[in-house]
Design an enzyme around this catalytic site. Structure first.
Site, PDB file in Angstrom:
ATOM      1  N   TRP A  12       0.859  -1.191   0.000  1.00 15.41           N
ATOM      2  CA  TRP A  12       0.000   0.000   0.000  1.00 15.41           C
ATOM      3  C   TRP A  12       0.897   1.244   0.000  1.00 15.41           C
ATOM      4  O   TRP A  12       1.858   1.311   0.775  1.00 15.41           O
ATOM      5  CB  TRP A  12      -0.896  -0.017   1.242  1.00 15.41           C
ATOM      6  CG  TRP A  12      -1.800   1.166   1.391  1.00 15.41           C
ATOM      7  CD1 TRP A  12      -2.577   1.739   0.425  1.00 15.41           C
ATOM      8  CD2 TRP A  12      -2.026   1.920   2.583  1.00 15.41           C
ATOM      9  NE1 TRP A  12      -3.279   2.792   0.950  1.00 15.41           N
ATOM     10  CE2 TRP A  12      -2.956   2.928   2.271  1.00 15.41           C
ATOM     11  CE3 TRP A  12      -1.543   1.830   3.892  1.00 15.41           C
ATOM     12  CZ2 TRP A  12      -3.409   3.852   3.198  1.00 15.41           C
ATOM     13  CZ3 TRP A  12      -1.994   2.751   4.821  1.00 15.41           C
ATOM     14  CH2 TRP A  12      -2.911   3.745   4.482  1.00 15.41           C
ATOM     15  N   ASP A  49      -1.482  -6.603   8.807  1.00 19.05           N
ATOM     16  CA  ASP A  49      -2.416  -5.534   8.463  1.00 19.05           C
ATOM     17  C   ASP A  49      -3.661  -6.157   7.840  1.00 19.05           C
ATOM     18  O   ASP A  49      -3.583  -6.788   6.782  1.00 19.05           O
ATOM     19  CB  ASP A  49      -1.731  -4.575   7.465  1.00 19.05           C
ATOM     20  CG  ASP A  49      -2.607  -3.366   7.141  1.00 19.05           C
ATOM     21  OD1 ASP A  49      -3.709  -3.247   7.704  1.00 19.05           O
ATOM     22  OD2 ASP A  49      -2.185  -2.535   6.313  1.00 19.05           O
ATOM     23  N   LYS A  71     -13.557  -0.415   5.277  1.00 16.89           N
ATOM     24  CA  LYS A  71     -14.106  -1.085   4.093  1.00 16.89           C
ATOM     25  C   LYS A  71     -15.250  -2.017   4.488  1.00 16.89           C
ATOM     26  O   LYS A  71     -16.328  -1.946   3.906  1.00 16.89           O
ATOM     27  CB  LYS A  71     -13.027  -1.894   3.380  1.00 16.89           C
ATOM     28  CG  LYS A  71     -11.643  -1.314   3.426  1.00 16.89           C
ATOM     29  CD  LYS A  71     -11.418  -0.195   2.442  1.00 16.89           C
ATOM     30  CE  LYS A  71     -10.088   0.473   2.744  1.00 16.89           C
ATOM     31  NZ  LYS A  71      -9.631   1.368   1.726  1.00 16.89           N
TER      32      LYS A  71
HETATM   33  C1  LMR Z   1      -6.490   2.610  -0.894  1.00 12.28           C
HETATM   34  O1  LMR Z   1      -5.494   1.898  -0.850  1.00 12.28           O
HETATM   35  O2  LMR Z   1      -6.910   3.106  -1.950  1.00 12.28           O
HETATM   36  C2  LMR Z   1      -7.263   2.897   0.345  1.00 12.28           C
HETATM   37  O3  LMR Z   1      -6.727   2.209   1.415  1.00 12.28           O
HETATM   38  C3  LMR Z   1      -7.473   4.342   0.590  1.00 12.28           C
HETATM   39  C4  LMR Z   1      -6.245   5.023   1.075  1.00 12.28           C
HETATM   40  O4  LMR Z   1      -6.299   5.634   2.139  1.00 12.28           O
HETATM   41  O5  LMR Z   1      -5.209   4.976   0.397  1.00 12.28           O
END
Ligand code: LMR
Length: 395
Positions: free
Chosen positions: A129, A210, A245
């Site tokens: 992420w 996570d 989510k």
């Molecule tokens: C994403 O990965 O798009 C979501 O988790 C929103 C974010 O905060 O980045």
């Protein structure tokens, strides 16, 4: 003081949402941020959430401070949701605090790790992420990566991952995605989880799991399989979770940071450090989202309703995976995109280059993160034809 500042680029994910909102093209499609959308492109408030909010409105007696751990009932319910009836609960070895969203949980975990080992390193998957690196670096950790996604073969580089984890120092932490890997959609299978857990135990590093998408992969229990297996195998671990989510509570900012210690005495010490980490950061978490979640999880009827609504979201996204692949073929794309149907959760990489991603945005108003990560939740039967025709053109 401020004159020394220089302009920073927008956030790679949140910046896209801003651009999307400003776009006046009627055909625009948002496949950027991981936000669930229904077939009409709306992100609805779940019915179970509406009912819980009504209940809170009528029954809430006070807005007084709750303390740095947040709501004890929420923390208990979240711990059970993640771990079921795991022995770490009956052995009184886990402590959970409510946090401002999953990001707040990660930042709390990062600060906690720094309290244990100043200058610690945390290993994150490559890719991960987009905000993981920033959150942990801001908490003062050194961030390094281990191999994860094999871009060429659109699968997991499990051998590379395992070899890298064997080299990690016992004083380091390793971040693992519980399910619905963000951004690749590639998850570990049961056997692979066991191997990773065995390496964690053997090497002695701190697993940080996570879980931002519980319920978006297979179901609530199956998605927690790896996390529970890890808790069976190692004595100490950290779990960061999010209700953004699966309860659709994005803007309410509610998640949890849970830490498992070797004994109930160790857990008490952990708790004292955890509370002090929170106190100097945001003092205490927001309560509204936690109140909604604990209300739902305390009612058999609302829980059943939530399970149904969660399944509906999950099934819709999985349906879009298949539809996307089918429609690409219908629109003459010969490249094999079938890997998309084998991945989990909200995301997959399309596997197109940055220039093609940019063309989709500039020429077709289709918004995708630069890595070519798409949020499947932004696809609908109404926009899939325009989307796949546009992808065909840039290919
Ligand atoms: C994403 O990965 O798009 C979501 O988790 C929103 C974010 O905060 O980045």
């Amino acid at each position: 003081m401020f004159t020394k500042l220089t302009q920073l680029p927008p956030d790679p994910i949140l910046g896209l949402s801003v651009k999307f909102k400003a776009d006046i093209n009627a055909n625009k499609i948002d496949l950027g941020a991981g936000i669930y959308k229904d077939e009409n492109g709306n992100t609805p408030v779940l019915s179970c959430v509406k009912t819980a909010e009504k209940f809170r409105l009528e029954n809430e007696k006070s807005k007084a401070y709750l303390g740095s751990a947040g709501s004890a009932l929420f923390n208990e319910k979240m711990t059970s949701l993640m771990l079921g009836d795991h022995k770490v609960i009956s052995e009184n070895r886990i402590r959970t605090v409510s946090t401002p969203g999953g990001t707040g949980a990660l930042r709390t975990a990062g600060e906690f790790i720094k309290s244990c080992t100043p200058g610690a390193t945390i290993w994150v998957s490559n890719p991960t992420w987009a905000n993981h690196q920033g959150v942990f670096a801001a908490a003062g950790l050194t961030v390094k990566t281990y191999p994860y996604y094999d871009y060429e073969n659109k699968t997991l580089d499990f051998e590379g991952m395992l070899e890298a984890l064997k080299q990690v120092s016992k004083d380091d932490a390793v971040l693992l995605h519980a399910c619905c890997h963000n951004p690749s959609g590639m998850d570990l299978n049961a056997e692979q989880w066991q191997q990773v857990a065995d390496v964690a135990k053997h090497v002695g590093f701190m697993p940080v799991v996570d879980m931002a998408y519980q319920g978006f992969g297979q179901d609530l229990d199956a998605d927690a399989f790896g996390l529970r297996l890890m808790a069976d195998t190692v004595e100490q671990m950290i779990i960061c979770s999010s209700c953004s989510k699966n309860f659709g509570l994005y803007r309410e900012r509610i998640g949890a940071c849970s830490i498992i210690g070797k004994s109930s005495i160790a857990a008490e010490i952990i708790n004292s450090v955890l509370l002090s980490v929170v106190r100097v950061n945001y003092s205490m978490p927001p309560a509204h989202g936690a109140a909604i979640v604990e209300t739902i999880l305390s009612s058999a009827e609302l829980t059943t309703q939530w399970h149904g609504e969660l399944k509906e979201m999950r099934d819709r996204i999985n349906g879009m995976r298949q539809l996307l692949v089918d429609q690409l073929a219908v629109n003459g794309v010969t490249r094999d995109f079938s890997f998309i149907t084998t991945q989990n959760g909200m995301f997959s990489f399309l596997g197109i280059d940055k220039e093609q991603v940019q063309r989709l945005q500039d020429e077709y108003s289709i918004y995708i993160v630069g890595s070519s990560r798409i949020s499947l939740a932004g696809i609908s039967p109404d926009n899939v034809n325009y989307l796949t025709q546009s992808i065909a053109k840039v290919l």
